[in-house]
Design a protein around this motif. Sequence first.
Motif, PDB file in Angstrom:
ATOM      1  N   SER A  81       0.857  -1.039  -0.007  1.00 18.50           N
ATOM      2  CA  SER A  81      -0.012   0.014   0.103  1.00 18.50           C
ATOM      3  C   SER A  81       0.928   1.259   0.021  1.00 18.50           C
ATOM      4  CB  SER A  81      -0.786  -0.021   1.346  1.00 18.50           C
ATOM      5  OG  SER A  81      -0.214  -0.085   2.349  1.00 18.50           O
ATOM      6  N   PHE A  82       0.272   2.317   0.003  1.00 18.56           N
ATOM      7  CA  PHE A  82       0.894   3.651  -0.575  1.00 18.56           C
ATOM      8  C   PHE A  82       0.101   4.788   0.099  1.00 18.56           C
ATOM      9  CE2 PHE A  82       2.205   7.424  -2.495  1.00 18.56           C
ATOM     10  CZ  PHE A  82       3.663   7.249  -2.719  1.00 18.56           C
ATOM     11  N   ILE A  83       0.833   5.643   1.086  1.00 17.93           N
ATOM     12  CA  ILE A  83       0.097   6.497   1.799  1.00 17.93           C
ATOM     13  C   ILE A  83       1.049   8.011   1.213  1.00 17.93           C
ATOM     14  CG2 ILE A  83      -0.259   7.722   3.950  1.00 17.93           C
ATOM     15  CD1 ILE A  83      -0.538   4.970   5.187  1.00 17.93           C
ATOM     16  N   VAL A  84       0.086   9.115   0.881  1.00 18.83           N
ATOM     17  CA  VAL A  84       0.715  10.159   0.594  1.00 18.83           C
ATOM     18  C   VAL A  84       0.716  11.164   1.821  1.00 18.83           C
ATOM     19  CG1 VAL A  84       0.520  12.439  -0.743  1.00 18.83           C
ATOM     20  CG2 VAL A  84      -0.144  10.193  -1.860  1.00 18.83           C
ATOM     21  N   SER A  85       1.656  11.500   2.466  1.00 16.39           N
ATOM     22  CA  SER A  85       1.957  11.942   3.894  1.00 16.39           C
ATOM     23  C   SER A  85       1.297  13.243   4.124  1.00 16.39           C
ATOM     24  CB  SER A  85       3.272  12.091   4.485  1.00 16.39           C
ATOM     25  OG  SER A  85       4.173  12.722   3.380  1.00 16.39           O
ATOM     26  N   ARG A  86       0.982  14.132   2.848  1.00 17.17           N
ATOM     27  CA  ARG A  86       0.360  15.292   2.825  1.00 17.17           C
ATOM     28  C   ARG A  86      -1.068  15.354   2.879  1.00 17.17           C
ATOM     29  NH1 ARG A  86       4.897  17.419  -1.009  1.00 17.17           N
ATOM     30  NH2 ARG A  86       6.442  18.292   0.263  1.00 17.17           N
ATOM     31  N   GLU A  87      -1.597  14.029   2.868  1.00 15.21           N
ATOM     32  CA  GLU A  87      -2.977  13.880   2.716  1.00 15.21           C
ATOM     33  C   GLU A  87      -3.681  13.379   3.919  1.00 15.21           C
ATOM     34  OE1 GLU A  87      -5.032  14.552   0.228  1.00 15.21           O
ATOM     35  OE2 GLU A  87      -3.405  15.074  -1.328  1.00 15.21           O
ATOM     36  N   GLN A  88      -4.140  14.313   4.514  1.00 13.83           N
ATOM     37  CA  GLN A  88      -4.651  13.795   5.973  1.00 13.83           C
ATOM     38  C   GLN A  88      -5.529  12.720   6.151  1.00 13.83           C
ATOM     39  OE1 GLN A  88      -3.261  15.101   8.987  1.00 13.83           O
ATOM     40  NE2 GLN A  88      -1.761  16.307   7.393  1.00 13.83           N
TER      41      GLN A  88
END
Length: 363
Positions: free
Chosen positions: A232-239
């Motif tokens: 999986s992948f998380i965009v750290s700027r997307e709260q």
Amino acid sequence: MAELKYEFEHPRKAFGWAARDASGVLSPFNFSRRETGEHDVTFKVMYCGICHSDLHMLKNEWGVSVYPLVPGHEIAGLVTEVGSKVEKFKVGDKVGVGCMVGSCRSCESCYADLENHCPKHIVTYGAKYVDGTITYGGYSDFMVADEHFVIRIPDALPLDAAAPLLCAGITVYSPLRYYGLDKPGFHVGVVGLGGLGHMAVKFAKAFGAKVTVISTSPNKKKEAIEHLGADSFIVSREQDQMQAAIGTMDGIIDTVSAQHPLAPLIGLLKSNGKLVLVGGPPKPLELPAYSLLSGRKMVGGSTIGGMKETQEMIDFAAKHNLKPDIEVIPVDYVNTALERLLKADVKYRFVIDISSTLKPTTS
């Protein structure tokens, strides 16, 4: 004329590329290396990886650089000569040298095969060696190193791909093992998808972990999942994405070398989770103590590994066919490559083809 002394400091003429000051610009450099001592291995450098710490050192961002500076601590090559008391290597062997070339060999850390934590360990370039001279790294035609600090590269690994494992590989392998994040079924986060991060993904997957990449760059998602095998992948700027992952990870390997907030990453950890820093931002990071208290969480660090563990890592990589993704370059492209590295414009490690492209100049 001032540089002539470096050519005659030792008996053997050597050639490489060096920075002369904190501009970090590299250019051809004639210098010298010692003769092969009785415990030394001399090898022709075939390839040398470009590490992010080379950038820091070239520009003296850590305040410890000594010029002229010949960088390079991801060095792979072929043995050309061994000393009379060398036991582990012979001429023709595939070998490598990573981030260090010496330690005291008599302290508690050295006895525990943790030479990297020895207070007197000697780094591969820009440090004072036991003979009082300054060490020079792998952006050069050959190396001389004590056999204790030389790694055998398995036949299954090509030399160009093996080189980055000697820093990037061991830097993420060691904390995955030490902090117990090498268990099948564990959920491991990897912050940053560069030279270190992409190898953290590969090693964690090989250990059987579920892996989530945490990045500021949404455009890396496809690469992370489809090419590197992340789950999986998380965009750290997307709260919303960060919020959805709170309390889900057993551990996180943080590879980022720039300023970034730690509290949101700590929030992703389960109780007893571990955030492990392996990047080296030039300025201190802010650590809110309260974020650690609830859940008994831990922030730790790790730097490379001892010689025994580095050999274990490279053997594991060969067995599981784990290789870094590299872009092989000629040595005269190195300044451009460093500019690109500063912008994270590489997938995922530059490797200099030393043997084919490094051409000596006359002084």
